[in-house]
Design a protein around this motif. Structure first.
Motif, PDB file in Angstrom:
ATOM      1  N   GLU A 107       0.953  -1.239   0.066  1.00 28.90           N
ATOM      2  CA  GLU A 107       0.104  -0.110   0.004  1.00 28.90           C
ATOM      3  C   GLU A 107       0.942   1.235   0.034  1.00 28.90           C
ATOM      4  OE1 GLU A 107      -2.425  -0.516   3.504  1.00 28.90           O
ATOM      5  OE2 GLU A 107      -3.190  -2.424   2.994  1.00 28.90           O
ATOM      6  N   TYR A 108       2.027   1.266   0.690  1.00 33.01           N
ATOM      7  CA  TYR A 108       2.917   2.383   0.642  1.00 33.01           C
ATOM      8  C   TYR A 108       3.254   2.731  -0.670  1.00 33.01           C
ATOM      9  CZ  TYR A 108       7.278   4.903   0.750  1.00 33.01           C
ATOM     10  OH  TYR A 108       8.097   5.957   0.439  1.00 33.01           O
ATOM     11  N   THR A 109       3.692   1.961  -1.414  1.00 33.65           N
ATOM     12  CA  THR A 109       4.175   2.050  -2.940  1.00 33.65           C
ATOM     13  C   THR A 109       2.950   2.568  -3.714  1.00 33.65           C
ATOM     14  OG1 THR A 109       5.944   0.496  -2.729  1.00 33.65           O
ATOM     15  CG2 THR A 109       5.152   1.146  -4.988  1.00 33.65           C
ATOM     16  N   PHE A 110       1.655   2.062  -3.761  1.00 33.18           N
ATOM     17  CA  PHE A 110       0.501   2.091  -4.357  1.00 33.18           C
ATOM     18  C   PHE A 110       0.058   3.687  -4.125  1.00 33.18           C
ATOM     19  CE2 PHE A 110      -0.461  -2.597  -3.954  1.00 33.18           C
ATOM     20  CZ  PHE A 110       0.466  -2.626  -4.939  1.00 33.18           C
ATOM     21  N   ILE A 111      -0.109   3.916  -3.062  1.00 31.90           N
ATOM     22  CA  ILE A 111      -1.002   5.182  -2.596  1.00 31.90           C
ATOM     23  C   ILE A 111       0.352   6.330  -2.865  1.00 31.90           C
ATOM     24  CG2 ILE A 111      -1.586   6.534  -0.436  1.00 31.90           C
ATOM     25  CD1 ILE A 111      -2.636   3.990   0.618  1.00 31.90           C
ATOM     26  N   SER A 112       1.622   6.343  -2.548  1.00 30.64           N
ATOM     27  CA  SER A 112       2.598   7.255  -2.853  1.00 30.64           C
ATOM     28  C   SER A 112       2.600   7.552  -4.499  1.00 30.64           C
ATOM     29  CB  SER A 112       3.856   6.525  -2.240  1.00 30.64           C
ATOM     30  OG  SER A 112       4.273   6.581  -1.036  1.00 30.64           O
ATOM     31  N   LYS A 113       2.713   6.502  -4.982  1.00 30.93           N
ATOM     32  CA  LYS A 113       2.701   6.723  -6.493  1.00 30.93           C
ATOM     33  C   LYS A 113       1.300   7.265  -7.203  1.00 30.93           C
ATOM     34  CE  LYS A 113       6.315   3.323  -7.415  1.00 30.93           C
ATOM     35  NZ  LYS A 113       7.131   4.274  -8.148  1.00 30.93           N
ATOM     36  N   LEU A 114       0.255   6.635  -6.548  1.00 30.29           N
ATOM     37  CA  LEU A 114      -1.150   7.311  -7.179  1.00 30.29           C
ATOM     38  C   LEU A 114      -1.871   8.438  -6.550  1.00 30.29           C
ATOM     39  CD1 LEU A 114      -2.677   3.767  -7.902  1.00 30.29           C
ATOM     40  CD2 LEU A 114      -1.872   5.080  -9.439  1.00 30.29           C
ATOM     41  N   PHE A 115      -1.549   8.837  -5.408  1.00 31.25           N
ATOM     42  CA  PHE A 115      -2.222   9.931  -4.655  1.00 31.25           C
ATOM     43  C   PHE A 115      -1.024  11.002  -4.053  1.00 31.25           C
ATOM     44  CE2 PHE A 115      -5.190   6.362  -4.494  1.00 31.25           C
ATOM     45  CZ  PHE A 115      -6.276   7.270  -4.917  1.00 31.25           C
ATOM     46  N   HIS A 116      -0.435  10.395  -3.061  1.00 31.45           N
ATOM     47  CA  HIS A 116       0.812  11.681  -2.700  1.00 31.45           C
ATOM     48  C   HIS A 116       1.383  10.836  -1.758  1.00 31.45           C
ATOM     49  CE1 HIS A 116       2.320  15.020  -0.476  1.00 31.45           C
ATOM     50  NE2 HIS A 116       1.784  15.798  -1.315  1.00 31.45           N
ATOM     51  N   PRO A 117       2.849  11.216  -1.731  1.00 32.70           N
ATOM     52  CA  PRO A 117       3.873  10.603  -0.726  1.00 32.70           C
ATOM     53  C   PRO A 117       3.555  10.546   0.718  1.00 32.70           C
ATOM     54  CG  PRO A 117       5.024  11.631  -2.626  1.00 32.70           C
ATOM     55  CD  PRO A 117       3.513  12.080  -2.486  1.00 32.70           C
ATOM     56  N   MET A 118       2.968  11.614   1.024  1.00 34.23           N
ATOM     57  CA  MET A 118       2.543  11.620   2.448  1.00 34.23           C
ATOM     58  C   MET A 118       1.414  10.642   2.945  1.00 34.23           C
ATOM     59  SD  MET A 118       0.798  14.915   4.723  1.00 34.23           S
ATOM     60  CE  MET A 118      -0.736  14.370   4.405  1.00 34.23           C
ATOM     61  N   LEU A 119       0.402  10.536   2.150  1.00 34.10           N
ATOM     62  CA  LEU A 119      -0.663   9.364   2.482  1.00 34.10           C
ATOM     63  C   LEU A 119       0.096   7.809   2.414  1.00 34.10           C
ATOM     64  CD1 LEU A 119      -3.648  10.915   0.250  1.00 34.10           C
ATOM     65  CD2 LEU A 119      -3.334  10.974   2.661  1.00 34.10           C
ATOM     66  N   GLY A 120       0.994   7.755   1.457  1.00 34.76           N
ATOM     67  CA  GLY A 120       1.720   6.555   1.485  1.00 34.76           C
ATOM     68  C   GLY A 120       2.502   6.450   2.661  1.00 34.76           C
ATOM     69  N   PHE A 121       3.021   7.437   3.109  1.00 37.98           N
ATOM     70  CA  PHE A 121       4.023   7.524   4.432  1.00 37.98           C
ATOM     71  C   PHE A 121       3.160   6.873   5.365  1.00 37.98           C
ATOM     72  CE2 PHE A 121       5.468   9.146   8.245  1.00 37.98           C
ATOM     73  CZ  PHE A 121       6.873   8.597   8.452  1.00 37.98           C
ATOM     74  N   LEU A 122       1.949   7.661   5.464  1.00 36.09           N
ATOM     75  CA  LEU A 122       0.930   7.180   6.540  1.00 36.09           C
ATOM     76  C   LEU A 122       0.710   5.845   6.748  1.00 36.09           C
ATOM     77  CD1 LEU A 122      -1.201  10.477   7.006  1.00 36.09           C
ATOM     78  CD2 LEU A 122       0.687   9.996   8.394  1.00 36.09           C
ATOM     79  N   SER A 123       0.575   5.122   5.445  1.00 37.90           N
ATOM     80  CA  SER A 123       0.073   3.861   5.529  1.00 37.90           C
ATOM     81  C   SER A 123       1.357   3.026   5.943  1.00 37.90           C
ATOM     82  CB  SER A 123      -0.220   3.430   3.929  1.00 37.90           C
ATOM     83  OG  SER A 123      -0.223   2.007   3.681  1.00 37.90           O
ATOM     84  N   ALA A 150      -9.483  -4.230  18.666  1.00 44.17           N
ATOM     85  CA  ALA A 150     -10.288  -3.368  18.099  1.00 44.17           C
ATOM     86  C   ALA A 150      -9.415  -2.331  17.461  1.00 44.17           C
ATOM     87  CB  ALA A 150     -11.377  -2.850  18.897  1.00 44.17           C
ATOM     88  N   TYR A 151      -8.403  -1.723  18.103  1.00 53.40           N
ATOM     89  CA  TYR A 151      -7.570  -0.751  17.469  1.00 53.40           C
ATOM     90  C   TYR A 151      -6.684  -1.159  16.432  1.00 53.40           C
ATOM     91  CZ  TYR A 151      -2.866   1.480  17.579  1.00 53.40           C
ATOM     92  OH  TYR A 151      -1.644   2.099  17.382  1.00 53.40           O
ATOM     93  N   MET A 152      -6.371  -2.270  16.479  1.00 53.68           N
ATOM     94  CA  MET A 152      -5.723  -2.831  15.368  1.00 53.68           C
ATOM     95  C   MET A 152      -6.556  -3.186  14.054  1.00 53.68           C
ATOM     96  SD  MET A 152      -3.268  -5.881  17.259  1.00 53.68           S
ATOM     97  CE  MET A 152      -2.804  -6.673  15.868  1.00 53.68           C
ATOM     98  N   GLY A 153      -7.588  -3.688  14.140  1.00 54.89           N
ATOM     99  CA  GLY A 153      -8.721  -3.829  13.193  1.00 54.89           C
ATOM    100  C   GLY A 153      -9.133  -2.527  12.656  1.00 54.89           C
ATOM    101  N   ILE A 191      -7.004   6.294  14.641  1.00 52.04           N
ATOM    102  CA  ILE A 191      -6.951   7.536  13.840  1.00 52.04           C
ATOM    103  C   ILE A 191      -5.649   8.493  14.110  1.00 52.04           C
ATOM    104  CG2 ILE A 191      -8.091   9.741  13.142  1.00 52.04           C
ATOM    105  CD1 ILE A 191     -10.674   7.930  13.383  1.00 52.04           C
ATOM    106  N   LEU A 192      -5.537   8.739  15.575  1.00 53.72           N
ATOM    107  CA  LEU A 192      -4.458   9.510  16.095  1.00 53.72           C
ATOM    108  C   LEU A 192      -3.204   9.056  15.706  1.00 53.72           C
ATOM    109  CD1 LEU A 192      -6.049  10.596  19.485  1.00 53.72           C
ATOM    110  CD2 LEU A 192      -5.707  12.019  17.423  1.00 53.72           C
ATOM    111  N   THR A 193      -3.186   7.551  15.788  1.00 52.94           N
ATOM    112  CA  THR A 193      -1.716   6.954  15.351  1.00 52.94           C
ATOM    113  C   THR A 193      -1.330   7.096  13.922  1.00 52.94           C
ATOM    114  OG1 THR A 193      -2.241   5.142  17.049  1.00 52.94           O
ATOM    115  CG2 THR A 193      -0.628   4.847  15.142  1.00 52.94           C
ATOM    116  N   ALA A 194      -2.373   7.172  13.001  1.00 47.96           N
ATOM    117  CA  ALA A 194      -2.084   7.252  11.887  1.00 47.96           C
ATOM    118  C   ALA A 194      -1.738   9.086  11.697  1.00 47.96           C
ATOM    119  CB  ALA A 194      -3.361   7.124  10.959  1.00 47.96           C
ATOM    120  N   LEU A 195      -2.645   9.928  12.183  1.00 50.12           N
ATOM    121  CA  LEU A 195      -2.087  11.331  12.016  1.00 50.12           C
ATOM    122  C   LEU A 195      -0.880  11.633  12.713  1.00 50.12           C
ATOM    123  CD1 LEU A 195      -5.683  12.956  12.852  1.00 50.12           C
ATOM    124  CD2 LEU A 195      -4.623  12.448  10.770  1.00 50.12           C
ATOM    125  N   SER A 196      -0.494  10.703  13.594  1.00 52.61           N
ATOM    126  CA  SER A 196       0.919  11.110  14.302  1.00 52.61           C
ATOM    127  C   SER A 196       2.224  10.926  13.298  1.00 52.61           C
ATOM    128  CB  SER A 196       0.967  10.236  15.286  1.00 52.61           C
ATOM    129  OG  SER A 196       1.314   8.823  15.137  1.00 52.61           O
TER     130      SER A 196
END
Length: 458
Positions: free
Chosen positions: A78-94, A372-375, A435-440
Motif C-alpha cells: 500500500e505504501y508504494t501504491f498510495i505514494s505513486k497514485l495519490f501523494h507521498p504523505m498518504l503513502g507514508f502514513l500507510s 479493535a484498535y488494530m482492526g 486515527i490519532l496513530t495514523a495522524l501522528s
C-alpha cells in the motif's frame, strides 16, 4: 519499472509466494475471534454469514491489489501504491501504520499466542528449566514469546530463499492441521448441527436496530483482522519472479483457499461447542477439540495450534521490513533502515527494527486490549489503495485488467467504509486512538522531507 527496488533480488515463484500469503492470513485471529463474535452476535448462523461476507470483501480486495501489484511490482504494498497514485504523505502514513500496527503488533500477538497455547499444552514446561521459583509464570510466557521473535527474525535475516522454504513447510503444517481438524471433527468428533439453530442464552436475541448494526460492524472488523494479509504478496513485489502473473494469482488463490477453510473451521466450532459456551472464549480451537474429542485431544490440539502460529509470525516477519525498507529508500525514514545485507540480500536493519518494536509490545502487556484498535487501523488505507485502481484505469496505466471492475471495487470500498463507521460508534476510544496513530505520522513525514531538503523522486 522503477529500479529503486533493484537491491532486492527476484527469486520467489507462485508456490512460495502463495504460501507466504496463506500464512500471513491464517493467524491468531481465526483461533481467537469466534468466541468474541458469538458474544457480540449471539447466533451462529449470523456469525457464519459474516465470515462469508468477510471472505467476499477480501476477494474483492485481492482483485484490486492484484491489478495494483502488476502495475507496481515493487516492495512496499500500500505504501508504494498510495505514494505513486495519490501523494507521498498518504503513502507514508500507510507505512507508518504498518510499522506500529500492521506487522509489529501481530508479531507480538502471534508470539504470545504461541507461548500461551504451548504452556497450556505443557503446564509443567517452566519447571523443566527450574524457572518456576525465580520467574513469574506470566513473565516466563513473555520471555518465551520474545525468544520466538528473535529466532525467526534471525532466520529470515539469512536470506529470502531459506526463509521462504521454512515458511512453506510451516504453512503446509498449518493447513494440514486445519484440514485434519475439520475432517476429524465432522467424521469422528462429538457435536450437533442443531447448534446452528441455537442462540446464546447469555444475551438477548439479535435485533437489526442501530445497536445490532454496530455489533455487526465491530464483528466484521474483527473478521477482517482475521483475513488481514490477503494483500501481502504486494509487500514483496521486488522479490517475485514474473510479478505481473504471480502477484494476482497468489492473492486470489490464497484468499479463496483461506475463505473456504475459515467457513469450514467455524462450522466445526459451532458443531462442537454449544453456543452458550462459545461466547467470549478466546482459545476457541482448543475448546472445540476438547468438546469433540476429550481432554487429551484438547492438549494435543493446543500444542499443534501453538506451532501453527509460527507460520503466521514468520510471514509477518518476512513482509513488514520490505515496507520500512521502501520508505527509507525513498527518503521518508532513517537511511540505515534501507540497508540490504551484502550477502543475504535482505533488509536486515529493518528486520532488527521490527523485532525491537514487537518485543516492546510483548513486554507492554497491552496487545490483548488493542484488537479493535488494530482492526480499525488496518482498515483505513486499503480503501484508498483500491480507489487507486480507478485512477490507474483512467490514466490507462493498468498492466493487467482483472475481472470484477468496477463492481467488486465499489463493493469493497462501500462495505469497508460502513464497517469503519459502525465500529467507530461501537468502540470510539480504540478507533480514535487508531486515527490519532495514523495522524501522528504527519509531522514525522514533514520532518524527513525537511531533512532531505526536497521531495524524493518515487
Amino acid at each position: 519499472m522503477n529500479s529503486s527496488g533493484s537491491h532486492l533480488e527476484r527469486k520467489l515463484g507462485l508456490f512460495p509466494v502463495t504460501n507466504i500469503v496463506v500464512a500471513n492470513i491464517i493467524g491468531a485471529g481465526i483461533f481467537t475471534t469466534t468466541g468474541y463474535l458469538m458474544n457480540f452476535l449471539g447466533h451462529p448462523l449470523l456469525m457464519l454469514g459474516l465470515w462469508l461476507v468477510g471472505g467476499l470483501i477480501a476477494l474483492c480486495g485481492a482483485l484490486a491489489f492484484g491489478e495494483l501489484g502488476a502495475a507496481f511490482p515493487e516492495a512496499g504494498g500500500e505504501y508504494t501504491f498510495i505514494s505513486k497514485l495519490f501523494h507521498p504523505m498518504l503513502g507514508f502514513l500507510s507505512g507508518w501504520l504498518s510499522l506500529i500496527v500492521g506487522f509489529s503488533a501481530p508479531i507480538a500477538a502471534s508470539a504470545i499466542g504461541f507461548s500461551k497455547y504451548f504452556i497450556w499444552a505443557f503446564p509443567g514446561f517452566q519447571s523443566w528449566f527450574l524457572f518456576d521459583k525465580i520467574v513469574h509464570p506470566e513473565l516466563f510466557s513473555r520471555l518465551l514469546a520474545i525468544l520466538v521473535i528473535l529466532v525467526f527474525s534471525l532466520l529470515h535475516a539469512r536470506g529470502v530463499i531459506l526463509g521462504a522454504r521454512v515458511q512453506s513447510g510451516l504453512t503446509m503444517l498449518k493447513i494440514v492441521l486445519i484440514v485434519g481438524l475439520i475432517i476429524a471433527g465432522f467424521g469422528w468428533g462429538s457435536g450437533s448441527l442443531d447448534h446452528l439453530q441455537a442462540s446464546s442464552p447469555e444475551r438477548e436475541p439479535f435485533s437489526f436496530n442501530f445497536s445490532g448494526w454496530k455489533s455487526m460492524g465491530l464483528s466484521l472488523m474483527f473478521i477482517m483482522f482475521a483475513y488481514s494479509g490477503w494483500n501481502s504478496a504486494t509487500y514483496i513485489g521486488s522479490e517475485i519472479k514474473n510479478p505481473v502473473r504471480v502477484i494476482p494469482r497468489s492473492l486470489l488463490i490464497s484468499t479463496g483457499v483461506v475463505m473456504l477453510l475459515y467457513l469450514l473451521l467455524n462450522l466445526f466450532f459451532v458443531y462442537a461447542i454449544p453456543p452458550g459456551q462459545m461466547a467470549g472464549e478466546p482459545e476457541i480451537g482448543a475448546v472445540a477439540a476438547g468438546f469433540a474429542f476429550g481432554r487429551i485431544a484438547e492438549t494435543v490440539i493446543s500444542m499443534l495450534i501453538s506451532f501453527a502460529l509460527f507460520s503466521s509470525l514468520s510471514a509477518y516477519i518476512i513482509l513488514g521490513p520490505r515496507v520500512y525498507y521502501s520508505m527509507a529508500r525513498d527518503g521518508y525514514f532513517f537511511k540505515w533502515v534501507s540497508a540490504v545485507h551484502p550477502r543475504f540480500k535482505v533488509p536486515s536493519n529493518a528486520l532488527l527494527l521490527q523485532s525491537a518494536i514487537a518485543i516492546v509490545l510483548v513486554l507492554s502487556g497491552t496487545f490483548e486490549q488493542i484488537l479493535a484498535y488494530m482492526g480499525f487501523a488496518l482498515g483505513i488505507f486499503p480503501i484508498l489503495a483500491v480507489l487507486g485502481v480507478f485512477k490507474l484505469r483512467i490514466a490507462g496505466k493498468s498492466r493487467l485488467k482483472l475481472p470484477g471492475y468496477p463492481v467488486a471495487h465499489v463493493f469493497f470500498i462501500i462495505v469497508s467504509l460502513v464497517i469503519l463507521v459502525l465500529a467507530y460508534f461501537e468502540r470510539p476510544w480504540e478507533s480514535t486512538i487508531a486515527i490519532l496513530t495514523a495522524l501522528s505520522g504527519i509531522p514525522v513525514f514533514y520532518w524527513f522531507k525537511k531533512k532531505n531538503g526536497r521531495l524524493p523522486v518515487l
